[in-house]
Scaffold this motif. Structure first.
Motif, short mmCIF file in Angstrom:
data_model
loop_
_atom_site.label_atom_id
_atom_site.label_comp_id
_atom_site.label_asym_id
_atom_site.label_seq_id
_atom_site.Cartn_x
_atom_site.Cartn_y
_atom_site.Cartn_z
N LEU A 107 48.77 77.41 4.97
CA LEU A 107 50.16 77.76 5.26
C LEU A 107 50.79 78.50 4.09
O LEU A 107 51.48 79.51 4.26
N HIS A 108 50.57 78.00 2.90
CA HIS A 108 51.15 78.64 1.71
C HIS A 108 50.65 80.07 1.56
O HIS A 108 51.43 80.97 1.21
N GLU A 109 49.38 80.29 1.88
CA GLU A 109 48.82 81.64 1.80
C GLU A 109 49.44 82.58 2.83
O GLU A 109 49.34 83.81 2.69
N ARG A 110 50.07 82.01 3.85
CA ARG A 110 50.70 82.81 4.88
C ARG A 110 52.22 82.84 4.75
O ARG A 110 52.95 83.11 5.70
N GLY A 111 52.68 82.54 3.55
CA GLY A 111 54.08 82.72 3.23
C GLY A 111 54.98 81.54 3.43
O GLY A 111 56.20 81.64 3.26
N ALA B 61 49.56 71.84 11.50
CA ALA B 61 48.59 72.87 11.12
C ALA B 61 47.23 72.20 11.00
O ALA B 61 47.09 71.22 10.26
N HIS B 62 46.25 72.72 11.74
CA HIS B 62 44.92 72.10 11.81
C HIS B 62 43.84 72.93 11.15
O HIS B 62 42.80 72.38 10.79
N GLY B 63 44.04 74.24 11.03
CA GLY B 63 43.05 75.06 10.34
C GLY B 63 42.71 76.34 11.07
O GLY B 63 43.16 77.43 10.70
N ARG B 64 41.93 76.26 12.13
CA ARG B 64 41.41 77.45 12.79
C ARG B 64 42.51 78.37 13.29
O ARG B 64 42.40 79.60 13.21
N GLU B 65 43.60 77.78 13.81
CA GLU B 65 44.66 78.60 14.40
C GLU B 65 45.38 79.46 13.36
O GLU B 65 46.05 80.44 13.69
N LEU B 66 45.22 79.10 12.08
CA LEU B 66 45.82 79.89 11.01
C LEU B 66 44.89 80.99 10.50
O LEU B 66 45.33 81.87 9.75
N LEU B 67 43.64 80.94 10.91
CA LEU B 67 42.65 81.92 10.47
C LEU B 67 42.20 82.86 11.59
O LEU B 67 41.81 84.00 11.34
N PHE B 68 42.27 82.38 12.82
CA PHE B 68 41.76 83.14 13.95
C PHE B 68 42.73 84.25 14.34
O PHE B 68 43.94 84.05 14.40
N ASN B 69 42.18 85.42 14.59
CA ASN B 69 42.95 86.55 15.09
C ASN B 69 42.18 87.16 16.25
O ASN B 69 41.13 87.77 16.05
N PRO B 70 42.67 86.99 17.50
CA PRO B 70 41.92 87.49 18.65
C PRO B 70 41.79 89.01 18.67
O PRO B 70 40.97 89.55 19.40
N PRO C 293 41.96 97.27 14.94
CA PRO C 293 42.84 97.47 13.77
C PRO C 293 44.30 97.64 14.13
O PRO C 293 45.18 97.13 13.43
N GLY C 294 44.60 98.31 15.22
CA GLY C 294 45.99 98.53 15.57
C GLY C 294 46.73 97.28 15.97
O GLY C 294 47.94 97.15 15.74
N LEU C 295 45.99 96.33 16.59
CA LEU C 295 46.62 95.10 17.05
C LEU C 295 46.46 93.94 16.07
O LEU C 295 47.21 92.98 16.11
N ARG C 296 45.46 94.04 15.20
CA ARG C 296 45.21 92.96 14.24
C ARG C 296 46.44 92.71 13.39
O ARG C 296 46.89 91.56 13.22
N GLY C 297 47.03 93.77 12.86
CA GLY C 297 48.22 93.61 12.02
C GLY C 297 49.40 93.09 12.80
O GLY C 297 50.20 92.30 12.28
N ALA C 298 49.51 93.49 14.07
CA ALA C 298 50.63 93.02 14.90
C ALA C 298 50.53 91.51 15.14
O ALA C 298 51.54 90.80 15.11
N TYR C 299 49.31 91.03 15.38
CA TYR C 299 49.13 89.59 15.61
C TYR C 299 49.46 88.81 14.34
O TYR C 299 50.15 87.78 14.39
N ASP C 300 48.98 89.29 13.20
CA ASP C 300 49.29 88.61 11.93
C ASP C 300 50.79 88.61 11.66
O ASP C 300 51.36 87.62 11.17
N ALA C 301 51.46 89.72 12.01
CA ALA C 301 52.91 89.80 11.81
C ALA C 301 53.64 88.82 12.72
O ALA C 301 54.63 88.18 12.32
N LEU C 302 53.15 88.69 13.97
CA LEU C 302 53.76 87.73 14.90
C LEU C 302 53.61 86.31 14.35
O LEU C 302 54.58 85.53 14.35
N ARG C 303 52.43 85.98 13.85
CA ARG C 303 52.20 84.64 13.30
C ARG C 303 53.12 84.38 12.11
O ARG C 303 53.77 83.32 12.03
N ARG C 304 53.18 85.32 11.20
CA ARG C 304 54.05 85.14 10.03
C ARG C 304 55.51 85.01 10.45
O ARG C 304 56.27 84.23 9.87
#
Length: 382
Positions: free
Chosen positions: A159-163, A114-123, A128-139
């Motif tokens: 990482l801890h903030e993302r479960g 884990a380096h940082g940006r990849e845990l914060l970036f959401n393309p 709004p409809g896809l933002r949650g889907a991307y976050d769900a995929l990451r989690r």
């Protein structure tokens, strides 16, 4: 132990994660019974692969597409290599190993950096409809990784903030190569740059807003008032350069600032060694953050004291008061005070530089990082 290393960022491309992947892979290779790398195909890759002490499978297509284009390559290498571990430089490619394990039973376990940006970036942040889907995929993918190896305490917190539970996170900090980055005699190079009789500040990095070069520029008038011989050398290119050049002119600092642009990697140790102080007061600008700060270790390895901001993963790269100084981000006054503390006290500068070199060579080298990674993977596999 057999290891499959999967990374979207690998030489000949240049950058922090590219350095991380190359340095760890080549130092882990002698410790493993077998190690292979899966990485994107890039112009000039053949020359890199010939020098690598391990096989490299190159996957055609853009690096960002490796989570899809790499599915077949990871499955094939897992079936043949039968790795005990797959180590992923980014979470995005973890799905390739999950599929390979389902189809072949290999790799036995999966680790992810884990380096940082990849845990914060959401393309899809603006959708709004896809933002949650991307976050769900990451989690979902993070949940299925066996062990995480964040490069700093800061990226561990992300990482801890993302479960991700703390029990699955083990910090393996970035390192540097103290044989390449070592003190060089500075006189000839300083003369070549026209800096023989100057106090030299240095920043090396991509010129983007979050690096804090503008904070250095705003601190410079106070520094120049006390040290009229100061010159600030900025190495690197990026979209923020025009704004920074305008700010330099607005502040009347043209005689105190040099923008050197891109320089050869081979020249970096000479720049670090020629500087009296390396400074980069980076600030957080999510999703862009400084997950660690390799440049601080590189400067320290060359015997140069450093000043950075107390933000992101930088406090893992700088031991405050021992190898350099930490200041608040976006605070020109505090930065000017820290710069002058070092420039006006040669004994302090020499002590910080000497201790920085010792830290980089003995506690923060890539060899040390590889030893830590090897010990961790063996322990977690048992």
């Amino acid at each position: 132990m057999r290891l499959l290393f999967v990374t979207q960022d690998f030489p000949p491309d240049i950058g922090g994660i590219q350095t991380y992947s190359w340095e760890l892979a080549r130092r882990l290779s002698p410790k493993m019974s077998a190690l292979e790398v899966v990485a994107p195909a890039r112009p000039g890759a053949a020359a890199v692969d010939r020098e690598a002490p391990f096989p490299v499978t190159r996957v055609p297509g853009r690096p960002s597409l490796l989570p899809i284009t790499g599915l077949r390559a990871v499955w094939r290498r897992a079936r043949t290599l039968r790795p005990d571990w797959a180590l992923h430089a980014q979470w995005q490619t973890v799905g390739t190993s999950l599929l390979a394990r389902r189809l072949t039973g290999w790799p036995r376990r999966i680790a992810c950096a884990a380096h940082g940006r990849e845990l914060l970036f959401n393309p899809a942040a603006s959708l709004p409809g896809l933002r949650g889907a991307y976050d769900a995929l990451r989690r979902g993918l993070l949940r299925r990784v066996d062990t995480f190896v964040p490069v700093s305490r800061y990226t561990a917190r992300l990482l801890h903030e993302r479960g991700v539970s703390p029990e699955r996170t083990h910090v393996v900090s970035n390192g540097t190569d103290p044989d390449r980055f070592r003190p060089r005699e500075p006189s000839a190079f300083r003369e070549e740059l026209g800096l023989s009789d100057r106090s030299v500040l240095l920043t090396v990095g991509r010129l983007v807003s979050r690096k804090g070069v503008d904070t250095v520029l705003r601190a410079l008038p106070s520094v120049a008032e006390a040290r009229p011989d100061v010159t600030y050398v900025v190495v690197g290119t990026g979209p923020d350069r025009p704004r920074l050049e305008r700010l330099t002119a607005e502040l009347g600092l043209e005689e105190h600032v040099q923008f050197r642009g891109r320089v050869a990697n081979e020249a970096l140790p000479r720049y670090y060694s020629a500087a009296d102080l390396f400074v980069m007061p980076a600030r957080e600008d999510p999703p862009d953050v400084e997950g660690f700060g390799l440049v601080f270790l590189e400067a320290n390895a060359c015997g140069t004291p450093v000043v950075g901001a107390r933000t992101g993963g930088i406090p893992d790269a700088i031991r405050d008061g021992e190898t350099g100084l930490l200041v608040p981000p976006s605070d020109p006054e505090a930065l000017a005070e820290a710069i002058l503390q070092i420039l006006t006290q040669p004994d302090v500068a020499a002590t910080l530089g000497r201790q920085g070199r010792r830290f980089a060579a003995h506690e923060a080298s890539w060899a040390h990082a590889a030893d830590r990674m090897d010990t961790l993977l063996r322990r977690e596999a048992s």
